[in-house]
Structure formats: structure tokens, C-alpha cells
Scaffold this active site. Structure first.
Site, short mmCIF file in Angstrom:
data_model
loop_
_atom_site.label_atom_id
_atom_site.label_comp_id
_atom_site.label_asym_id
_atom_site.label_seq_id
_atom_site.Cartn_x
_atom_site.Cartn_y
_atom_site.Cartn_z
N GLU A 159 0.82 -1.22 0.00
CA GLU A 159 0.00 0.00 0.00
C GLU A 159 0.86 1.27 0.00
O GLU A 159 0.50 2.28 0.59
CB GLU A 159 -0.98 -0.01 1.17
CG GLU A 159 -1.98 -1.15 1.08
CD GLU A 159 -3.09 -1.10 2.12
OE1 GLU A 159 -3.01 -0.24 3.04
OE2 GLU A 159 -4.04 -1.88 2.01
N GLU A 253 -5.23 -9.18 0.28
CA GLU A 253 -5.83 -9.03 1.60
C GLU A 253 -7.33 -9.03 1.46
O GLU A 253 -7.89 -8.33 0.61
CB GLU A 253 -5.42 -7.71 2.28
CG GLU A 253 -4.04 -7.66 2.86
CD GLU A 253 -3.78 -6.34 3.59
OE1 GLU A 253 -4.74 -5.58 3.84
OE2 GLU A 253 -2.60 -6.07 3.92
#
Length: 333
Positions: A159, A253
């Protein structure tokens, strides 16, 4: 005196076997002493638990006490974790290199003689010193374990684009440089990837990565737990794993928090995690959608982020107690 000795011994055992350390200025998070314990565990026997089945394609995992500079991880503790995790999944995803976590996990896999692969990560933030420290650690890990067949991929960051810690150009150049390093080490079979929000997947990222890793969280979309699985499949198929995508894609995820958070129709709770586990895991296996469930254990150290909800994403508590009934739909070997 005997009673006091027993009590002190019990407390000492608890705080050295999956208890989070304490961070400076934080009352409810970890305390590593800066030392990593690589002593081999006394017991490497895996006792099958009827509550477990290898039904998760993959699981995200952060060992205890692996937050620099408050290290305090131990091989014995990680081995105990893997006795459980090896009964739940054949694949793990780690999030950093600090405190020798990758080496300890790979060593535990060898000690337990289990068939597991790992996605390792060089953590990337806005500090170049962090990157260089993690990069150097990764090179040492690869020199020791790179030819064992247990390292599936190395992720350069997680991220990073979402947090805007470095520019896309810097991130992708680091990925290309690392791929060249793997080739020089004769380890080109190890994939080079990065992971980010599904909405941040771009043509430039697709070109830079060997596999597209998209974090897809229905909670942050504000949908209810009952809608979460269908929303995840639809979003992933429409945004990331489209027919035009020239490379394989993985949900890197997906999960649900269990306490202290709401987002529109999404409510963090154990019953809602149960709904996500019940409706997503077996259906994803049936559809052959690869994913890493987030995550193995609660992470109390994340209280330093300012969000108590971030500490409650585990399917197990920090002391390895199941929160939910696990799905039973084993993935292929």
C-alpha cells in the site's frame, strides 16, 4: 514461597509466549528488548486439531515482537504459531524484514517439515533508511533460504501508493532493480510484486509486477458483512482480475475487523467476521480465486496507529484463541 514462584513462572511464560511487547508511550502495546531469540524449540510435534482444516488459500501473518527497534521475536514462539497456521493454509504472507522475522519463519517451516510457501516483503515507507535496512536484510535471507523452494515471491512494499510514501516511479524502479538482483543471484524463479488497494492498480504497476496483488476489503467499502463476499468477488473481477489483464491476479488481503469500528453499513464484530469466513472462503476456493485472508492473529502493537480497530483483524486472538468457527473446505495440495 512455592506458590509465589509458580505464579511468577506462569506470568513469565505467558509474557514470553505470544504476548505483545510495550511500545514507548503506549500503555497497551508491545515490549521487545531488542534481542531476537533464535534458539530451537524443544518440541516440533504438530498435534492435529479437529477444529482446523487447510481451507484458506493463504493467510497474512505478522509474528509477535517484530516491530523495529522493539524486536523480541523468538523461533520457539513462531514455531508454535506455525504449528497452527500449517493446519490452516499452505501459504503465508509476511509484511516486513525487521527483527529477522522472515528467517525465523522459514526456519520454523524447515523444523516442522511442513509444505508451505511464503510471500516476503521489503517494507517501504517515506524513509530511505527503512528501505535500505529491509533490503539488506532481504538479501541475507535470500542467501540462506532462496534455493529452498519456500519463497514464492518478494513484495516491494504494501500500500505504498495508497500512503503516497514514494512516487510510483521510485517504487517501480526499486522493483525492477530487485528483479535484476534476483537474476544475478540465480533466483529469478522468485516473483517480484507489490500490493496495493485494488483501485490503485494501474498499467504501470501491471508492467512492473510479476503478479497483480490487490488488497480488497469490503469493510472499507462500507458494505454489510452479509454483502461482503459478493462485493469482494465483483469488485476484484471488475477492477483487478479483468479478462484483459495480462498477468495473474491475487486478492492479497481480504478480511473483517472484530471490534471498535463502523463504516456506513459495515460493523466490526466477531459475528460479522464469522459471516465473512462462512460466505467467502469456501466460495473463493470453489471459484479458484486466490486470496490471502487478513489476518492470522490480532496485533495489539497497531494501537500506535491511533485506531484500536486495527488491532482486531485476527481470526485468532494474540494468544492463539480462535474467535470463530473455521470453514472446512480444504484447498488442493
Amino acid at each position: 514461597l512455592i506458590l509465589v514462584t509458580l505464579i511468577v513462572g506462569a506470568i513469565g511464560y505467558y509474557y514470553t509466549h505470544r504476548t505483545p511487547p510495550k511500545y514507548p508511550g503506549v500503555s497497551s502495546a508491545p515490549t521487545g528488548n531488542g534481542a531476537v531469540d533464535g534458539k530451537a524449540p524443544d518440541n516440533t510435534t504438530i498435534i492435529p486439531d479437529p477444529r482446523y482444516s487447510r481451507s484458506f488459500y493463504g493467510i497474512g501473518y505478522t509474528p509477535l515482537n517484530t516491530q523495529y527497534p522493539w524486536c523480541g521475536a523468538s523461533l520457539a514462539n513462531i514455531t508454535e504459531d506455525l504449528k497452527i497456521l500449517s493446519q490452516l493454509t499452505p501459504r503465508l504472507r509476511l509484511y516486513g524484514q525487521d527483527c529477522q522475522q522472515a528467517d525465523l519463519v522459514l526456519q520454523a517451516i524447515k523444523l516442522l517439515n511442513v509444505k508451505m510457501t511464503v510471500i516476503l516483503t521489503v517494507w517501504v515507507d517515506s524513509n530511505d533508511t527503512t528501505f535500505q535496512r529491509q533490503y539488506n536484510s532481504m538479501l541475507n535471507t535470500l542467501k540462506t533460504y532462496g534455493n529452498d523452494g519456500n519463497i514464492e515471491a518478494v513484495s516491494i512494499g504494501n500500500e505504498v501508493l495508497f500512503r503516497k510514501d514514494v512516487t510510483p516511479q521510485v517504487l517501480f524502479q526499486r522493483m525492477m532493480d530487485f528483479r535484476a538482483t534476483l537474476q544475478q543471484m540465480n533466483l529469478s524463479k522468485i516473483k517480484v510484486v507489490t500490493s496495493d488497494l485494488g483501485s490503485n492498480i494501474s498499467p504501470a504497476m501491471i508492467q512492473a509486477t510479476d503478479i497483480v496483488l490487490a488488497n480488497v476489503h469490503p469493510f472499507f467499502a462500507g458494505v454489510s458483512a452479509q454483502q461482503g463476499a459478493n462485493w469482494t468477488f465483483n469488485y476484484f473481477n471488475q477492477t483487478d482480475a479483468t479478462p484483459a489483464l495480462p498477468k495473474p491476479a491475487i486478492i492479497s488481503e481480504v478480511g473483517w475487523p472484530t471490534a471498535n469500528g463502523t463504516n456506513q453499513g459495515a460493523v466490526a464484530s466477531v459475528p460479522n467476521l464469522q459471516i465473512i469466513a462462512d460466505t467467502f472462503v469456501c466460495e473463493a476456493n470453489r471459484r479458484q480465486v486466490p486470496y490471502y485472508f487478513f489476518e492470522a492473529f490480532d496485533e495489539p502493537w497497531k494501537i500506535i496507529t491511533g485506531s484500536d480497530m486495527e488491532t482486531h483483524w485476527g481470526i485468532m486472538t494474540v494468544d492463539r484463541q480462535l474467535k470463530i468457527k473455521l470453514p472446512n473446505c480444504p484447498v488442493p495440495p
